[in-house]
Design an enzyme around this catalytic site. Structure first.
Site, PDB file in Angstrom:
ATOM      1  N   HIS A   1      15.226  13.191  -6.571  1.00  0.00           N
ATOM      2  CA  HIS A   1      16.308  13.779  -5.795  1.00  0.00           C
ATOM      3  C   HIS A   1      17.334  14.405  -6.752  1.00  0.00           C
ATOM      4  CE1 HIS A   1      14.622  11.760  -2.458  1.00  0.00           C
ATOM      5  NE2 HIS A   1      15.492  10.798  -2.271  1.00  0.00           N
TER       6      HIS A   1
ATOM      7  N   ASN B   1      13.279   9.232  -7.143  1.00  0.00           N
ATOM      8  CA  ASN B   1      13.680   8.430  -5.974  1.00  0.00           C
ATOM      9  C   ASN B   1      12.750   7.253  -5.713  1.00  0.00           C
ATOM     10  OD1 ASN B   1      12.031  10.863  -5.336  1.00  0.00           O
ATOM     11  ND2 ASN B   1      11.879   9.897  -3.322  1.00  0.00           N
TER      12      ASN B   1
ATOM     13  N   CYS C   1      18.081   5.463  -1.693  1.00  0.00           N
ATOM     14  CA  CYS C   1      17.778   6.181  -2.929  1.00  0.00           C
ATOM     15  C   CYS C   1      18.889   7.147  -3.358  1.00  0.00           C
ATOM     16  CB  CYS C   1      16.466   6.944  -2.765  1.00  0.00           C
ATOM     17  SG  CYS C   1      16.311   7.834  -1.208  1.00  0.00           S
TER      18      CYS C   1
ATOM     19  N   ARG D   1      -3.967  -3.249   9.327  1.00  0.00           N
ATOM     20  CA  ARG D   1      -4.845  -2.130   8.963  1.00  0.00           C
ATOM     21  C   ARG D   1      -5.329  -2.214   7.511  1.00  0.00           C
ATOM     22  NH1 ARG D   1      -2.874   3.242   8.001  1.00  0.00           N
ATOM     23  NH2 ARG D   1      -0.850   2.274   8.293  1.00  0.00           N
ATOM     24  N   SER D   2      -4.439  -2.681   6.620  1.00  0.00           N
ATOM     25  CA  SER D   2      -4.784  -2.718   5.200  1.00  0.00           C
ATOM     26  C   SER D   2      -5.177  -4.114   4.715  1.00  0.00           C
ATOM     27  CB  SER D   2      -3.602  -2.226   4.365  1.00  0.00           C
ATOM     28  OG  SER D   2      -3.299  -0.896   4.688  1.00  0.00           O
TER      29      SER D   2
ATOM     30  N   THR E   1       0.817  -1.222   0.000  1.00  0.00           N
ATOM     31  CA  THR E   1       0.000   0.000   0.000  1.00  0.00           C
ATOM     32  C   THR E   1       0.849   1.271   0.000  1.00  0.00           C
ATOM     33  OG1 THR E   1      -0.086  -0.079   2.406  1.00  0.00           O
ATOM     34  CG2 THR E   1      -1.923  -1.087   1.228  1.00  0.00           C
ATOM     35  N   GLY E   2       2.149   1.121   0.230  1.00  0.00           N
ATOM     36  CA  GLY E   2       3.008   2.301   0.288  1.00  0.00           C
ATOM     37  C   GLY E   2       3.326   2.837  -1.100  1.00  0.00           C
TER      38      GLY E   2
ATOM     39  N   GLN F   1      16.526  16.705  -1.864  1.00  0.00           N
ATOM     40  CA  GLN F   1      15.729  15.490  -1.876  1.00  0.00           C
ATOM     41  C   GLN F   1      14.219  15.713  -1.812  1.00  0.00           C
ATOM     42  OE1 GLN F   1      19.238  13.159   0.500  1.00  0.00           O
ATOM     43  NE2 GLN F   1      17.336  12.020   0.312  1.00  0.00           N
TER      44      GLN F   1
ATOM     45  N   GLY G   1      10.561  10.787  -0.386  1.00  0.00           N
ATOM     46  CA  GLY G   1      11.447   9.934   0.392  1.00  0.00           C
ATOM     47  C   GLY G   1      10.803   9.508   1.716  1.00  0.00           C
TER      48      GLY G   1
END
Lengths: 339, 339
Positions: free
Chosen positions: A246, A319, A137, A44-45, A16-17, A164, A168
């Site tokens: 970045h 990144n 990264c 949670r997900s 989910t990120g 950056q 990130g």
């Protein structure tokens, strides 16, 4: 490729990120031979649906059982989750490609940028390491550019200042900038301080030596990936209110002298690099133009006229892509036909 | 001071610009002994009213006559206006303090940062030069910090990467960022490219050697102000979407070794500098906190562990204040009692 090409069951921990979702996009874009995916997320997900190549998958919580039939597990759920689940997944036979910093400096874990050290993935017996670390990264985009230069001119010293992207810090980092720009009051600062209209020279936590962990990653990971402990990197890392990637200003001192046109040709012909260097056309790398691209963009190539055998340049990469998801999928590509 | 203190008639060329307006603010804040002001602007703005210390003044176009009774003329209307009017004003007896780049490298014109080389203002006969140049914003904040370090440890080489505020392009630069953030389409890009969500490694025009004019100002003006042609500055200048000031990551190599605590004490006790360097409290300079301040803020002080006798630091100053208006008024303060 023939229709009988082997396909792989790929788990994504942290689906989910921002990085996890980008990993799914890139597996699809690059036509990675996926049989099916196993999207994993926190309680949670879990239970939520996610679609990949037109099929719907249900997110699950990680467990020993869930890794049983997984060939490759892409981890991007933070160091804690990686420490908890990497050895479990590996013991079940999955090769883990871990985007966290948990194992990067572990001498038994290869730290890989495919343009630089793809061979590190495999043991002497030809089998891949069961845990492979994806570098930080800021480090990835830098070593892609340093590698061909080091081979040709031998790098002695790099001074790097970074610019950056808020991504990130994932979705939280992006949302923080948006709500700050909208004038919404923030209870806590995702980027330590307000990032809208600001530049914050503080990424990850401070170490005793006065450098941040982000800065020390650039120092130590570069040496490990390049396989040369004599390369010195002196970093200052700064968060700025951009999304697309970045930026890094690099000052690189070599043992051998160079010709600037040869440097340009060398970089243009090296894998993973796109040279954007035509000041007369206002062409140079920028976060806005690097966004959603996989290359490391290189420009502002010019001799440091005030120090011998020294080069200045400016590089930018997305990144979330080359700095994270693309590099992880490129590592997975090295495993195709070898599992 | 006694009530019989001499007061001065001060002209401001470019009184409607961001720097010009800031000059007026700073003359008032610092209680500069002004008898009255002569606000000058282009035909477009002439006739408009401006207030200073509760009095209303009418803006005029510059002319030979208008400079006749002026003691000090602060110029901030671009190089073209400076070239047109500086010698006219000087011939009328006004000492010109010029914020443009027109005369900075003229060997007959002193280039002055009062914390660094105040003596350069005056000729051998004790009279001030009739035209005094105010340096480039990025240079001013850097030399304020370099000066005490050079005296103590002797600087050999500086590598600098800048993070520059949009107000370097005046009101147009600020407005460009605001309208881009609001999603309004821009016909032309004030910062060459969109600056919202971007970092643009291009400030002022490119020179034949691959450096921009902004970068070469840092190279050449630093040597002139510091009075030492052996100091080498290797710069990369970048515009970012911030207002409050310019950031600079500096890597400084000395001839003599240093103690980091001594460096901190030395800087803290030097004029014009405020040390903000406590990582444990998330304290370091930032554009948001430098905004509307006159000091150069210094932090992230740490040894470059990968190169001998070398120091890393991060500095920020409000480019409209110390980088322009404050420095110009500080030069004017040196003239008080000497005209």
């Amino acid at each position: 490729m023939s229709s009988t090409q082997k396909t792989y069951r790929v788990a994504i921990l942290g689906a989910t990120g921002l990085v996890g979702r980008t990993m799914l996009d890139i597996l699809e874009e690059r036509r990675f031979p996926v049989s099916d995916i196993v999207p994993l997320a926190s309680a949670r997900s879990a239970g939520r649906e996610i679609s990949f190549k037109g099929r719907t998958y249900i997110m699950q919580e990680p467990s020993k059982e869930v890794f049983a039939d997984v060939d490759i597990a892409l981890f991007s759920a933070g160091s804690g989750a990686s420490r908890e689940w990497a050895s479990v997944a590996a013991s079940q036979g999955a090769v883990v490609i871990d985007n966290s910093s948990a194992f990067r400096m572990d001498p038994d874990v290869p730290l890989v940028v495919p343009e630089v050290n793809p061979g590190a993935i495999f043991r002497e017996d030809g089998r891949p390491a069961m845990i492979i670390a994806n570098p930080n990264c800021s480090t990835i985009q830098m070593v892609v550019v340093l590698k061909p230069l080091h081979e040709r001119y031998h790098i002695r010293r790099v001074i790097v200042s970074t610019y950056q992207s808020v991504t990130g810090k994932g979705k939280a980092g992006r949302d923080a900038l948006e709500s700050e720009l909208a004038g919404e009051k923030q209870e806590s600062f995702t980027h330590v301080h307000q990032i809208a209209y600001n530049a914050v020279p503080h990424i990850d936590v401070f170490q005793e030596n006065g450098y941040t962990k982000e800065e020390m990653k650039m120092v130590n990971e570069t040496r490990k990936i390049m396989g040369d402990d004599a390369i010195s990197v002196s970093p200052t890392t700064v968060r700025i209110p951009v999304y697309g990637g970045h930026g890094e200003a690099l000052n690189i001192e070599f043992d051998d002298d160079f010709d600037i046109d040869e440097v340009r040709r060398l970089l243009a012909s090296s894998p993973g690099i796109a040279v954007q260097d035509d000041p007369s056309q206002d062409l140079y790398p920028m976060p806005l133009t690097a966004y959603e691209k996989d290359e490391v963009f290189v420009g502002r190539l010019r001799r440091d006229y005030w120090h011998p055998k020294t080069l200045n340049m400016w590089i930018v990469a997305d990144n979330l892509r080359k700095g994270a998801a693309t590099n992880a999928v490129q590592i997975a590509e090295q495993l195709v036909g070898r599992l």
